[in-house]
Design a protein around this motif. Structure first.
Motif, PDB file in Angstrom:
ATOM      1  N   GLY A 118     -13.598  -3.098  -6.039  1.00  0.00           N
ATOM      2  CA  GLY A 118     -12.689  -2.193  -5.250  1.00  0.00           C
ATOM      3  C   GLY A 118     -11.526  -1.964  -5.934  1.00  0.00           C
ATOM      4  N   MET A 119     -10.649  -2.508  -6.563  1.00  0.00           N
ATOM      5  CA  MET A 119      -9.557  -2.352  -7.153  1.00  0.00           C
ATOM      6  C   MET A 119      -9.656  -1.066  -8.085  1.00  0.00           C
ATOM      7  SD  MET A 119      -7.382  -5.007  -9.447  1.00  0.00           S
ATOM      8  CE  MET A 119      -6.573  -4.526 -11.112  1.00  0.00           C
ATOM      9  N   ILE A 132      -4.979   3.543   0.145  1.00  0.00           N
ATOM     10  CA  ILE A 132      -5.115   3.160  -1.109  1.00  0.00           C
ATOM     11  C   ILE A 132      -3.744   2.827  -1.817  1.00  0.00           C
ATOM     12  CG2 ILE A 132      -5.906   3.456  -3.445  1.00  0.00           C
ATOM     13  CD1 ILE A 132      -8.335   5.343  -2.040  1.00  0.00           C
ATOM     14  N   GLU A 135     -14.043  -7.164  -4.469  1.00  0.00           N
ATOM     15  CA  GLU A 135     -12.531  -7.110  -4.538  1.00  0.00           C
ATOM     16  C   GLU A 135     -12.369  -6.526  -6.041  1.00  0.00           C
ATOM     17  OE1 GLU A 135     -11.183  -7.273  -1.694  1.00  0.00           O
ATOM     18  OE2 GLU A 135     -12.437  -8.554  -0.467  1.00  0.00           O
ATOM     19  N   THR A 172       0.927  -1.222   0.059  1.00  0.00           N
ATOM     20  CA  THR A 172       0.037   0.004   0.081  1.00  0.00           C
ATOM     21  C   THR A 172       0.792   1.313  -0.221  1.00  0.00           C
ATOM     22  OG1 THR A 172      -1.585  -1.062   1.162  1.00  0.00           O
ATOM     23  CG2 THR A 172      -1.933   1.043   1.408  1.00  0.00           C
ATOM     24  N   PRO A 204      -8.673  -5.026  -1.472  1.00  0.00           N
ATOM     25  CA  PRO A 204      -9.139  -3.842  -1.222  1.00  0.00           C
ATOM     26  C   PRO A 204     -10.346  -3.577  -0.263  1.00  0.00           C
ATOM     27  CG  PRO A 204      -9.231  -4.445  -3.605  1.00  0.00           C
ATOM     28  CD  PRO A 204      -8.816  -5.609  -2.764  1.00  0.00           C
ATOM     29  N   THR A 205     -11.224  -4.693   0.067  1.00  0.00           N
ATOM     30  CA  THR A 205     -12.204  -4.617   1.177  1.00  0.00           C
ATOM     31  C   THR A 205     -11.640  -4.521   2.653  1.00  0.00           C
ATOM     32  OG1 THR A 205     -12.741  -6.942   1.158  1.00  0.00           O
ATOM     33  CG2 THR A 205     -13.945  -5.638  -0.351  1.00  0.00           C
ATOM     34  N   LEU A 257      -3.506  -7.333  -4.031  1.00  0.00           N
ATOM     35  CA  LEU A 257      -4.424  -6.519  -3.470  1.00  0.00           C
ATOM     36  C   LEU A 257      -5.638  -6.900  -2.706  1.00  0.00           C
ATOM     37  CD1 LEU A 257      -4.580  -3.819  -6.734  1.00  0.00           C
ATOM     38  CD2 LEU A 257      -2.980  -3.781  -4.709  1.00  0.00           C
ATOM     39  N   HIS A 307     -11.236   2.186  -5.744  1.00  0.00           N
ATOM     40  CA  HIS A 307     -10.263   3.102  -5.238  1.00  0.00           C
ATOM     41  C   HIS A 307      -9.401   3.871  -6.014  1.00  0.00           C
ATOM     42  CE1 HIS A 307     -10.314   0.052  -1.651  1.00  0.00           C
ATOM     43  NE2 HIS A 307     -11.675   0.562  -1.710  1.00  0.00           N
ATOM     44  N   GLU A 324      -8.337  -3.474   2.973  1.00  0.00           N
ATOM     45  CA  GLU A 324      -7.587  -2.349   3.079  1.00  0.00           C
ATOM     46  C   GLU A 324      -8.515  -1.197   3.492  1.00  0.00           C
ATOM     47  OE1 GLU A 324      -5.730  -2.935  -0.708  1.00  0.00           O
ATOM     48  OE2 GLU A 324      -4.549  -4.338  -0.012  1.00  0.00           O
ATOM     49  N   ARG A 325      -9.458  -1.311   2.879  1.00  0.00           N
ATOM     50  CA  ARG A 325     -10.744  -0.163   3.555  1.00  0.00           C
ATOM     51  C   ARG A 325     -11.346  -0.167   4.735  1.00  0.00           C
ATOM     52  NH1 ARG A 325     -15.609  -1.853  -0.570  1.00  0.00           N
ATOM     53  NH2 ARG A 325     -13.877  -1.499  -2.234  1.00  0.00           N
TER      54      ARG A 325
END
Ligand SMILES: [Zn+2]
Length: 428
Positions: free
Chosen positions: A327-328, A296, A324, A265, A286-287, A284, A331, A289-290
């Motif tokens: 999300g990629m 991001i 996911e 990240t 994404p879910t 990655l 983001h 990481e958020r």
């Protein structure tokens, strides 16, 4: 031989209509677009199976328990450690079976489990020191999902720091002891349904001097590592080694074409160059990481530099490969103020780790309804943007049905199993 007739199927060149897929001995024997309707009819669109490239199954027990105190990654980690401390091989197997069934119902046909909960309370080895790993192998078999089990090396509690009591359950005394523990365990790798690989937990948990031992052990096989998920890790690493986490991994011989760096990240330009030059890929999440407020990551910068991307559900805050993949891209839109940084084909490539329904490939397929309230009226090409886990109707792994008409074929009542296991783990 089984013949599937797909209303639509996503082939290497994109979605096609009326596609017959012949399956023999678990592999795709023929693919014929524009075929007459015959065999098992699959309405909607059939995709290559989704690949979950980063999972910690037991983190599922943290979903949906918002805590006012968990205001950072590090306080979330305290909650996660409390759950980790309560698991044993039986409860680990039961929980993972239900979690992997949830993944199969969402369309995942494979999972890469980053497994670091090795030992009993206080770090005492079980009679079989790989009992927890065997529990995951059994769970994946019961849930019908392919497993890449990454046995994770964990030695220190932080940079030059001793282990906390719960971290002792994760740890081996030294990377040499980690490799020795795996000697009898390698036979779980059947080259098909179960593959054994290695992971470096992070530069926090493995000293730079021990990294070459893990790299050497895993040579030619998958090697994953958590990388620069949090700024605090980068700062502590710089203070301790005078190098970024990526540079530490590079010095330790960990980067390379068989290596996947998870998160990535917070990277410097030099980090990005090292990842690209070594052929390292990035996963990655994404879910997660958020959910954890990680930030991001530089997805399009990595992609533009030639770094391959894959996707993982990681903490199981969400188990939905569509989310996911979206999300990629989403983001990127938030970070850069532009749309379509990744095409639908690029998102599918990341979500399936490059799988394609081609002749000779394993028959790992997922069918998605295009007549739900979410997907009705959408183009087949937009299925990743419109659909979700609830739209998955059928899942085949190696020619065997794992999900038929939204029902898991091997695990009874996965929701009830999740509720029972998680409630028991969280009881005071
Ligand atoms: Zn992780």
């Amino acid at each position: 031989m089984t013949v599937l007739w797909c209303e639509h199927a996503w082939l290497p060149d994109g979605p096609a209509d009326a596609v017959a897929i012949e399956v023999t001995d678990g592999r795709i024997a023929a693919v014929r677009p524009g075929a007459p309707r015959a065999g098992t009819v699959l309405p909607g669109i059939t995709l290559p199976g989704f690949a979950n490239a980063h999972s910690h199954a037991f983190h599922r027990a943290l979903r949906g328990h918002p805590s006012p105190d968990a205001r950072s990654f590090w306080t979330w980690r305290d909650d996660m450690y409390r759950i980790a401390d309560r698991l044993d091989p039986d409860s680990y197997r039961r929980l993972a079976t239900a979690v992997y069934a949830e993944m199969a119902l969402a369309g995942y046909t494979s999972v890469t489990e980053f497994h670091y909960l090795h030992h009993g309370p206080g770090g005492a080895p079980y009679d079989d020191p790989n009992a927890m790993g065997h529990a995951l192998v059994d769970a994946a078999a019961a849930a019908g999902i392919r497993l890449t089990l990454l046995d994770t090396c964990y030695v220190t509690g932080g940079f030059g720091e001793a282990l906390s009591p719960v971290q002792r359950r994760f740890a081996d005394a030294h990377a040499d002891a980690w490799a020795e523990r795996l000697d009898p365990f390698v036979k779980v790798d059947d080259g098909d349904r179960v593959r054994l690989g290695a992971a470096v937990h992070s530069v926090r948990a493995v000293p730079e001097s021990e990294l070459p031992i893990i790299a050497e052990w895993s040579a030619g096989g998958p090697l994953h590592v958590h990388l620069s998920e949090q700024r605090a890790e980068n700062e502590a690493c710089l203070a301790f080694y005078g190098r970024t986490p990526t540079a530490v991994l590079d010095y330790g011989g960990v980067l390379g074409p068989d290596t996947v760096a998870v998160h990535a990240t917070h990277l410097t330009g030099d980090d990005l160059t090292r990842l690209a030059a070594s052929g390292t890929r990035v996963c990655l999440c994404p879910t997660t990481e958020r959910d954890l407020g990680d930030g991001i990551g530089p997805a399009s910068e990595l992609h533009d530099a030639g770094v391959g991307l894959c996707l993982g559900s990681d903490s199981q805050a969400v188990v939905d490969p569509f989310e996911e993949a979206r999300g990629m891209e989403m983001h990127e839109r938030l970070a850069h103020g532009v749309r379509q940084r990744f095409s639908p084909a690029q998102l599918l490539h990341a979500a399936t780790d490059g799988a394609a329904p081609a002749v000779g490939a394993p028959a790992d397929l997922v069918t998605v309804a295009l007549d739900s309230v979410r997907t009705a009226g959408t183009a087949p090409l937009g299925v990743l943007h419109a659909g979700g886990a609830a739209d998955v109707t059928d899942v085949m792994v190696g020619g065997r049905w794992v999900v038929r008409e939204r029902v898991h074929q091997g695990v009874d009542a996965p929701a009830a199993a999740l509720a029972a296991e998680i409630t028991a783990l969280r009881e005071d």
